[in-house]
Design a protein around this motif. Sequence first.
Motif, PDB file in Angstrom:
ATOM      1  N   VAL A   7       0.865  -1.178   0.000  1.00 42.81           N
ATOM      2  CA  VAL A   7       0.000   0.000   0.000  1.00 42.81           C
ATOM      3  C   VAL A   7       0.900   1.226   0.000  1.00 42.81           C
ATOM      4  O   VAL A   7       1.797   1.339   0.830  1.00 42.81           O
ATOM      5  CB  VAL A   7      -0.916   0.028   1.238  1.00 42.81           C
ATOM      6  N   ASN A   8       0.677   2.125  -0.948  1.00 40.87           N
ATOM      7  CA  ASN A   8       1.419   3.385  -1.001  1.00 40.87           C
ATOM      8  C   ASN A   8       0.438   4.539  -0.908  1.00 40.87           C
ATOM      9  O   ASN A   8      -0.507   4.626  -1.707  1.00 40.87           O
ATOM     10  CB  ASN A   8       2.226   3.508  -2.296  1.00 40.87           C
ATOM     11  N   ILE A   9       0.651   5.409   0.055  1.00 36.83           N
ATOM     12  CA  ILE A   9      -0.254   6.527   0.308  1.00 36.83           C
ATOM     13  C   ILE A   9       0.553   7.821   0.282  1.00 36.83           C
ATOM     14  O   ILE A   9       1.610   7.909   0.915  1.00 36.83           O
ATOM     15  CB  ILE A   9      -0.936   6.395   1.682  1.00 36.83           C
ATOM     16  N   LEU A  10       0.071   8.816  -0.421  1.00 37.47           N
ATOM     17  CA  LEU A  10       0.679  10.141  -0.364  1.00 37.47           C
ATOM     18  C   LEU A  10      -0.042  10.944   0.710  1.00 37.47           C
ATOM     19  O   LEU A  10      -1.241  11.244   0.584  1.00 37.47           O
ATOM     20  CB  LEU A  10       0.583  10.851  -1.710  1.00 37.47           C
TER      21      LEU A  10
ATOM     22  N   LEU B 120       4.508  13.220   2.136  1.00 34.13           N
ATOM     23  CA  LEU B 120       5.084  11.985   2.673  1.00 34.13           C
ATOM     24  C   LEU B 120       4.560  10.808   1.874  1.00 34.13           C
ATOM     25  O   LEU B 120       3.342  10.597   1.797  1.00 34.13           O
ATOM     26  CB  LEU B 120       4.697  11.802   4.141  1.00 34.13           C
ATOM     27  N   VAL B 121       5.453  10.046   1.271  1.00 30.68           N
ATOM     28  CA  VAL B 121       5.066   8.793   0.634  1.00 30.68           C
ATOM     29  C   VAL B 121       5.152   7.705   1.698  1.00 30.68           C
ATOM     30  O   VAL B 121       6.238   7.394   2.192  1.00 30.68           O
ATOM     31  CB  VAL B 121       5.976   8.452  -0.559  1.00 30.68           C
ATOM     32  N   VAL B 122       4.009   7.160   2.083  1.00 32.16           N
ATOM     33  CA  VAL B 122       3.951   6.120   3.105  1.00 32.16           C
ATOM     34  C   VAL B 122       3.790   4.774   2.414  1.00 32.16           C
ATOM     35  O   VAL B 122       2.780   4.521   1.749  1.00 32.16           O
ATOM     36  CB  VAL B 122       2.785   6.355   4.083  1.00 32.16           C
ATOM     37  N   HIS B 123       4.797   3.916   2.564  1.00 31.29           N
ATOM     38  CA  HIS B 123       4.802   2.595   1.933  1.00 31.29           C
ATOM     39  C   HIS B 123       4.641   1.519   3.005  1.00 31.29           C
ATOM     40  O   HIS B 123       5.433   1.446   3.944  1.00 31.29           O
ATOM     41  CB  HIS B 123       6.109   2.373   1.181  1.00 31.29           C
ATOM     42  N   ILE B 124       3.600   0.704   2.885  1.00 32.94           N
ATOM     43  CA  ILE B 124       3.379  -0.437   3.775  1.00 32.94           C
ATOM     44  C   ILE B 124       3.612  -1.692   2.955  1.00 32.94           C
ATOM     45  O   ILE B 124       2.979  -1.901   1.920  1.00 32.94           O
ATOM     46  CB  ILE B 124       1.963  -0.432   4.359  1.00 32.94           C
ATOM     47  N   SER B 125       4.544  -2.537   3.385  1.00 34.76           N
ATOM     48  CA  SER B 125       4.960  -3.685   2.582  1.00 34.76           C
ATOM     49  C   SER B 125       3.820  -4.668   2.365  1.00 34.76           C
ATOM     50  O   SER B 125       2.845  -4.713   3.122  1.00 34.76           O
ATOM     51  CB  SER B 125       6.139  -4.410   3.249  1.00 34.76           C
ATOM     52  N   ALA B 126       3.958  -5.480   1.329  1.00 31.32           N
ATOM     53  CA  ALA B 126       2.918  -6.449   0.979  1.00 31.32           C
ATOM     54  C   ALA B 126       2.651  -7.427   2.113  1.00 31.32           C
ATOM     55  O   ALA B 126       1.511  -7.833   2.339  1.00 31.32           O
ATOM     56  CB  ALA B 126       3.317  -7.211  -0.290  1.00 31.32           C
ATOM     57  N   ASP B 127       3.702  -7.804   2.846  1.00 31.26           N
ATOM     58  CA  ASP B 127       3.510  -8.755   3.950  1.00 31.26           C
ATOM     59  C   ASP B 127       3.250  -8.060   5.275  1.00 31.26           C
ATOM     60  O   ASP B 127       3.142  -8.713   6.314  1.00 31.26           O
ATOM     61  CB  ASP B 127       4.697  -9.700   4.068  1.00 31.26           C
ATOM     62  N   ARG B 128       3.150  -6.727   5.258  1.00 33.83           N
ATOM     63  CA  ARG B 128       2.852  -5.906   6.436  1.00 33.83           C
ATOM     64  C   ARG B 128       3.901  -6.056   7.539  1.00 33.83           C
ATOM     65  O   ARG B 128       3.618  -5.809   8.701  1.00 33.83           O
ATOM     66  CB  ARG B 128       1.458  -6.232   7.003  1.00 33.83           C
ATOM     67  N   SER B 129       5.134  -6.419   7.162  1.00 35.15           N
ATOM     68  CA  SER B 129       6.194  -6.575   8.160  1.00 35.15           C
ATOM     69  C   SER B 129       7.002  -5.300   8.350  1.00 35.15           C
ATOM     70  O   SER B 129       7.732  -5.171   9.327  1.00 35.15           O
ATOM     71  CB  SER B 129       7.142  -7.705   7.750  1.00 35.15           C
ATOM     72  N   ASN B 130       6.907  -4.345   7.436  1.00 37.95           N
ATOM     73  CA  ASN B 130       7.706  -3.130   7.518  1.00 37.95           C
ATOM     74  C   ASN B 130       7.030  -2.000   6.757  1.00 37.95           C
ATOM     75  O   ASN B 130       6.104  -2.233   5.963  1.00 37.95           O
ATOM     76  CB  ASN B 130       9.117  -3.373   6.977  1.00 37.95           C
ATOM     77  N   ALA B 131       7.491  -0.802   7.014  1.00 37.55           N
ATOM     78  CA  ALA B 131       6.957   0.371   6.326  1.00 37.55           C
ATOM     79  C   ALA B 131       8.062   1.398   6.164  1.00 37.55           C
ATOM     80  O   ALA B 131       9.013   1.443   6.948  1.00 37.55           O
ATOM     81  CB  ALA B 131       5.788   0.974   7.100  1.00 37.55           C
ATOM     82  N   THR B 132       7.942   2.220   5.134  1.00 35.72           N
ATOM     83  CA  THR B 132       8.866   3.322   4.896  1.00 35.72           C
ATOM     84  C   THR B 132       8.053   4.594   4.707  1.00 35.72           C
ATOM     85  O   THR B 132       7.039   4.588   4.009  1.00 35.72           O
ATOM     86  CB  THR B 132       9.724   3.064   3.643  1.00 35.72           C
TER      87      THR B 132
ATOM     88  N   ILE C  85     -10.502   1.712   8.713  1.00 40.89           N
ATOM     89  CA  ILE C  85     -10.168   0.746   9.760  1.00 40.89           C
ATOM     90  C   ILE C  85      -9.212  -0.306   9.214  1.00 40.89           C
ATOM     91  O   ILE C  85      -8.258  -0.714   9.881  1.00 40.89           O
ATOM     92  CB  ILE C  85     -11.446   0.095  10.325  1.00 40.89           C
ATOM     93  N   ALA C  86      -9.458  -0.765   7.975  1.00 44.54           N
ATOM     94  CA  ALA C  86      -8.567  -1.755   7.362  1.00 44.54           C
ATOM     95  C   ALA C  86      -7.161  -1.181   7.193  1.00 44.54           C
ATOM     96  O   ALA C  86      -6.161  -1.872   7.428  1.00 44.54           O
ATOM     97  CB  ALA C  86      -9.129  -2.193   6.010  1.00 44.54           C
ATOM     98  N   LEU C  87      -7.062   0.100   6.805  1.00 49.29           N
ATOM     99  CA  LEU C  87      -5.757   0.740   6.676  1.00 49.29           C
ATOM    100  C   LEU C  87      -5.074   0.842   8.038  1.00 49.29           C
ATOM    101  O   LEU C  87      -3.876   0.557   8.167  1.00 49.29           O
ATOM    102  CB  LEU C  87      -5.917   2.127   6.055  1.00 49.29           C
ATOM    103  N   ALA C  88      -5.838   1.228   9.071  1.00 49.15           N
ATOM    104  CA  ALA C  88      -5.270   1.316  10.414  1.00 49.15           C
ATOM    105  C   ALA C  88      -4.766  -0.042  10.879  1.00 49.15           C
ATOM    106  O   ALA C  88      -3.721  -0.140  11.540  1.00 49.15           O
ATOM    107  CB  ALA C  88      -6.314   1.858  11.388  1.00 49.15           C
ATOM    108  N   ALA C  89      -5.487  -1.102  10.528  1.00 46.63           N
ATOM    109  CA  ALA C  89      -5.060  -2.449  10.898  1.00 46.63           C
ATOM    110  C   ALA C  89      -3.744  -2.808  10.217  1.00 46.63           C
ATOM    111  O   ALA C  89      -2.860  -3.439  10.819  1.00 46.63           O
ATOM    112  CB  ALA C  89      -6.142  -3.461  10.533  1.00 46.63           C
ATOM    113  N   ASP C  90      -3.588  -2.405   8.954  1.00 46.02           N
ATOM    114  CA  ASP C  90      -2.341  -2.664   8.238  1.00 46.02           C
ATOM    115  C   ASP C  90      -1.168  -1.963   8.925  1.00 46.02           C
ATOM    116  O   ASP C  90      -0.099  -2.555   9.123  1.00 46.02           O
ATOM    117  CB  ASP C  90      -2.439  -2.171   6.792  1.00 46.02           C
ATOM    118  N   VAL C  91      -1.372  -0.701   9.299  1.00 47.44           N
ATOM    119  CA  VAL C  91      -0.306   0.048   9.966  1.00 47.44           C
ATOM    120  C   VAL C  91       0.009  -0.568  11.324  1.00 47.44           C
ATOM    121  O   VAL C  91       1.177  -0.672  11.724  1.00 47.44           O
ATOM    122  CB  VAL C  91      -0.710   1.528  10.128  1.00 47.44           C
ATOM    123  N   ASN C  92      -1.013  -1.010  12.021  1.00 53.46           N
ATOM    124  CA  ASN C  92      -0.827  -1.544  13.369  1.00 53.46           C
ATOM    125  C   ASN C  92      -0.021  -2.842  13.364  1.00 53.46           C
ATOM    126  O   ASN C  92       0.599  -3.198  14.364  1.00 53.46           O
ATOM    127  CB  ASN C  92      -2.180  -1.772  14.039  1.00 53.46           C
TER     128      ASN C  92
END
Length: 539
Positions: free
Chosen positions: A77-80, A114-126, A299-306
């Motif tokens: 997931v990539n969010i600006l 800010l480009v927010v990148h959440i990895s496909a496996d949700r193990s890391n973010a940049t 909520i689904a996005l918040a779950a990914d970040v969490n």
Amino acid sequence: MSVGSDRPVGRRGRRAKPVPRGRRVLRIIGLCLVVLVLGTAGAGWWFYDHLNDNINSVPLDGRGGTEKADSSGRTPVNILVIGSDGRTSEADCRLGGGCSGTGVQSGSNADVELVVHISADRSNATVMSIPRDTMTRIPACRDSATGASTPGYYGQINSALRYGPSCQVATVHQLTGIPVDHFVKLDFAGVVKMSDAVGGVSVCVSDDVYDTYSHLKLAKGDHMLKGVAALEFVRSRHGFGDGSDLGRTLSQHIFLGAVIRKVKSAGTLTDPTAVYRLADAATRAVTVDEGLGSVKKLIALAADVNEVPERRITFVTMQTKPDPEDRDRVVVGEGAESLFTSIADDRSLTPGPGDRTRAGAATDSAEGSTTPEPTATASAVPASGIAVSVENGTGVSGRAAAVAATLTADGFSSGTTAVNAPRPAATTTLTYGPGRWDEARTTAAALGLPASRLREGARDGLTLVIGDDWPSGDRYPGATASPAPADAADEVSHAHASTADQADTCAEVSRYRTVSLDGVALTPSQAYARAGDEPDSAP
């Protein structure tokens, strides 16, 4: 699907699989919300509709690119995230100023990107900051809401927002090559609402600071910032670093890290009142694309970040260099293309908690001012000292034995073993115990495993589970496209990398005369000393 046989493995009674902490927290949140809405005698639908009605969403035009799925069909997931400087309401005029002669205005610039990148496996973010002073090509755009349009031009990147969020997304995608499928936009009032909703954000400043432009005034040390004080902190560009937008991105990373730690803390997420306050403030504070335009989707996005541990949320600033045509502006610098590629290819900058290389900061510009260089000192462990437990989670007989034989032939320890996995596995993973990141890196390099397949575990040693995505061969499929890199020197060099778990980092107050008081140029600390009658922004 049955698990292929490599070696007889005795059956034992299995305990119920423990629920990951992130999911436990989310279940607690869900339970709290259920109790909250049911306890108000049927107000549940009102609560849900109320939050949905708060959300302002607009369509994207599809020019942000498309994410690539991994071998398991999961997509990053990539969010600006856009911080707008617009004075489009009376509240924003009061907070931002500049409306005395014009009143409420139309149009805005993206002062924070800010480009927010959440990895496909949700193990890391940049989280990558793009300085607002970056010069680039703005593509042809038309804002469907206002009708404002442009045939395209060369200009400052933050100006693309004048033609709508879709234009800002398209501009960032064109510059970086990173697919951007969502955006979240906050204005001045939104920052105030969110900082109040989390109960304040704890930050530290290295020295006394008074930014006479943003009005931030703080004594040296720790502070809890709420409301307007929080806005003053994230807006301050003259108070920190070299007084440019580059210094501001670093203080914003400190602020965002503190927000993440606060929101992910048990006290925040298990308090029904706090959860409601956050949900109500968040849905009122932001404008999003239609892909995020409902409570369920947010909520689904918040779950990914969490799901992402704080130590694996990495903040970086896009590398820049002075624009040869205008020294007050910047263009893409050396190393930025490597950083863009890492994000676009879903490569983690923090694959292991002990890997300081990926969380290290880099030397930077201002008059000899430096922060620590990425160490890259975690030397790879010789293969001869590494024993790997290889488990077959596929339906192909002999897979673990074949991979184990490959490892021993490559010089890995004769203690390397091959067994059946306790259950079928769709994807291949290499799990390493505490202090074993270097061994995992050596093993991944030998087999061509990408960094996204590495996991930290509590058990000692290394366990390689062969999944259905690797049914044959000695090297992981597509290994040449994205191997686990030895270090992230190119990606984080001059990018001021840090991670969200660094709670003891202070924002570095500028040593330069970046502010003015009574017509005299001063450093922010000198201005603080001279403005004794001016109240501080926070205790």
